[in-house]
Design a protein around this motif. Structure first.
Motif, short mmCIF file in Angstrom:
data_model
loop_
_atom_site.label_atom_id
_atom_site.label_comp_id
_atom_site.label_asym_id
_atom_site.label_seq_id
_atom_site.Cartn_x
_atom_site.Cartn_y
_atom_site.Cartn_z
N ILE A 4 24.64 -38.08 11.89
CA ILE A 4 23.22 -38.28 12.13
C ILE A 4 22.76 -37.33 13.22
CG2 ILE A 4 21.47 -39.95 12.87
CD1 ILE A 4 23.57 -42.15 12.00
N VAL A 5 21.66 -36.65 12.99
CA VAL A 5 21.07 -35.77 14.01
C VAL A 5 19.85 -36.46 14.59
CG1 VAL A 5 19.85 -33.59 14.39
CG2 VAL A 5 21.95 -33.62 13.02
N ILE A 6 19.70 -36.37 15.91
CA ILE A 6 18.52 -36.89 16.61
C ILE A 6 17.70 -35.69 17.06
CG2 ILE A 6 17.69 -38.25 18.56
CD1 ILE A 6 20.46 -39.64 18.58
N THR A 7 16.39 -35.75 16.85
CA THR A 7 15.54 -34.65 17.28
C THR A 7 15.54 -34.52 18.80
OG1 THR A 7 13.54 -36.00 17.41
CG2 THR A 7 13.99 -34.90 15.29
N LEU A 8 15.20 -33.33 19.25
CA LEU A 8 14.95 -33.15 20.68
C LEU A 8 13.73 -33.99 21.05
CD1 LEU A 8 15.51 -29.30 20.94
CD2 LEU A 8 16.96 -31.10 21.90
N PRO A 9 13.62 -34.42 22.30
CA PRO A 9 12.48 -35.26 22.67
C PRO A 9 11.14 -34.54 22.67
CG PRO A 9 13.89 -34.85 24.57
CD PRO A 9 14.59 -34.28 23.38
N LEU A 30 18.35 -38.17 9.71
CA LEU A 30 17.73 -37.61 10.91
C LEU A 30 16.97 -38.73 11.61
CD1 LEU A 30 16.72 -34.67 12.27
CD2 LEU A 30 14.56 -35.61 11.43
N HIS A 31 17.14 -38.82 12.92
CA HIS A 31 16.36 -39.75 13.71
C HIS A 31 15.26 -38.97 14.40
CE1 HIS A 31 18.63 -43.74 14.08
NE2 HIS A 31 19.15 -43.09 13.04
N LEU A 32 14.03 -39.31 14.09
CA LEU A 32 12.86 -38.69 14.71
C LEU A 32 12.58 -39.47 15.99
CD1 LEU A 32 10.55 -36.68 14.72
CD2 LEU A 32 9.27 -38.23 13.24
N ARG A 33 12.97 -38.87 17.12
CA ARG A 33 12.84 -39.51 18.43
C ARG A 33 12.01 -38.59 19.32
NH1 ARG A 33 15.08 -38.97 23.33
NH2 ARG A 33 15.12 -40.81 24.65
N LYS A 34 10.79 -38.97 19.54
CA LYS A 34 9.86 -38.18 20.35
C LYS A 34 9.14 -39.10 21.34
CE LYS A 34 10.36 -34.25 18.00
NZ LYS A 34 10.94 -33.07 18.62
N PRO A 35 9.86 -39.60 22.35
CA PRO A 35 9.21 -40.52 23.30
C PRO A 35 8.03 -39.82 23.97
CG PRO A 35 11.35 -39.79 24.12
CD PRO A 35 11.23 -39.29 22.72
N GLY A 36 6.94 -40.53 24.10
CA GLY A 36 5.75 -39.95 24.72
C GLY A 36 4.86 -39.18 23.77
N SER A 37 5.27 -39.06 22.52
CA SER A 37 4.46 -38.34 21.54
C SER A 37 3.33 -39.23 21.03
CB SER A 37 5.33 -37.91 20.35
OG SER A 37 5.75 -39.07 19.63
N THR A 38 2.37 -38.57 20.40
CA THR A 38 1.31 -39.33 19.74
C THR A 38 1.66 -39.48 18.26
OG1 THR A 38 0.01 -37.40 19.07
CG2 THR A 38 -0.42 -38.30 21.29
N ILE A 39 1.03 -40.43 17.63
CA ILE A 39 1.26 -40.63 16.20
C ILE A 39 0.83 -39.39 15.42
CG2 ILE A 39 -0.93 -41.79 15.72
CD1 ILE A 39 0.70 -43.63 13.78
N ASP A 40 -0.24 -38.73 15.86
CA ASP A 40 -0.71 -37.53 15.16
C ASP A 40 0.27 -36.37 15.29
OD1 ASP A 40 -3.00 -38.70 14.08
OD2 ASP A 40 -4.21 -38.21 15.85
N HIS A 54 12.03 -37.16 3.26
CA HIS A 54 11.46 -38.24 4.07
C HIS A 54 12.29 -39.52 4.03
CE1 HIS A 54 7.16 -36.36 4.13
NE2 HIS A 54 8.04 -35.66 4.81
N ASP A 55 12.94 -39.79 2.90
CA ASP A 55 13.73 -41.02 2.81
C ASP A 55 15.05 -40.95 3.57
OD1 ASP A 55 15.12 -39.34 1.10
OD2 ASP A 55 15.15 -40.75 -0.58
N ARG A 56 15.28 -39.84 4.28
CA ARG A 56 16.45 -39.69 5.13
C ARG A 56 16.08 -39.72 6.61
NH1 ARG A 56 19.73 -34.55 2.65
NH2 ARG A 56 19.16 -34.82 0.47
N ILE A 57 14.81 -40.01 6.91
CA ILE A 57 14.33 -39.97 8.29
C ILE A 57 14.10 -41.39 8.82
CG2 ILE A 57 12.46 -39.21 9.81
CD1 ILE A 57 12.03 -36.84 7.86
N VAL A 58 14.67 -41.65 9.99
CA VAL A 58 14.49 -42.91 10.72
C VAL A 58 13.64 -42.59 11.93
CG1 VAL A 58 15.70 -44.69 12.04
CG2 VAL A 58 16.72 -43.81 9.92
N ILE A 59 12.64 -43.43 12.21
CA ILE A 59 11.77 -43.15 13.36
C ILE A 59 12.01 -44.15 14.49
CG2 ILE A 59 9.97 -41.91 12.11
CD1 ILE A 59 8.36 -44.47 11.97
N HIS A 60 11.83 -43.64 15.72
CA HIS A 60 12.01 -44.45 16.92
C HIS A 60 10.68 -44.95 17.46
CE1 HIS A 60 16.31 -43.17 18.15
NE2 HIS A 60 16.14 -42.87 16.89
#
Length: 178
Positions: A4-9, A30-40, A54-60
């Motif tokens: 599993i790869v986690i995105t850079l913050p 892939l884990h989409l991890r962007k703390p402090g990001s906006t939904i947009d 998209h069906d391989r992406i988990v969001i934080h």
């Protein structure tokens, strides 16, 4: 072993292309991890990634994007400790102690991460929290098993050690983006 790869913050130019290339090379999750990001900001990144991945992406964060993009699921953490009401898909969770991990067992998580297993590549001063003896004891008692992912300092040189500890996979952040 699940990789599993986690995105850079932070976001960076060409990120969607880099993520797409990882999927094209066989990345399973892939884990989409962007703390402090906006939904947009997250929506914009997801729009640039081909829908077939998209069906391989988990969001934080920003769980409202789940259905909009047909994402795999959610990862619970201190910012988002609960899955959306009625969500029946993938749910994973971060654990930072053997006791916390043991308490999460049997609660229906797709998988759990335990960290830090090795000295961090991306976070200076963030060192392994467990001895080899603790890892083997947790494996032998069934706390670490195929439903637990090793996180923290994972790189090609220590993936076999994670397997020896009994982990079902690894979550990679720093080494994946070097």
């Amino acid at each position: 072993m699940l990789y599993i790869v986690i995105t850079l913050p932070h976001f960076f130019p060409g990120e969607a292309a880099a993520i797409t290339a990882k999927f094209q090379a066989g990345l399973e999750r892939l884990h989409l991890r962007k703390p402090g990001s906006t939904i947009d900001e997250c929506r914009s990144l997801l729009r640039e990634i081909p829908a077939c991945y998209h069906d391989r992406i988990v969001i934080h964060d920003h769980f409202g994007l789940l259905e909009e993009f047909g994402l795999c699921g959610v990862h619970l953490n201190s910012r988002n400790p609960s899955a959306p009401d009625g969500w029946k898909g993938h749910v994973s969770i971060s654990c930072h102690s053997i006791e916390e991990l043991a308490a999460c067992k049997g609660r229906g998580f797709t998988y759990m991460s335990l960290s830090p297993i090795f000295n961090s590549i991306s976070k200076a001063g963030y060192t392994a929290a467990f001895s080899n003896e603790e890892m083997f004891a947790a494996r032998d008692s069934g706390i670490i098993d195929s439903s637990v992912m090793a996180l923290g300092g994972v790189c090609p040189e220590n993936i076999s050690k994670a397997a020896e500890f009994g982990f079902g996979g690894v979550m990679v952040l720093g080494d994946a983006w070097r």
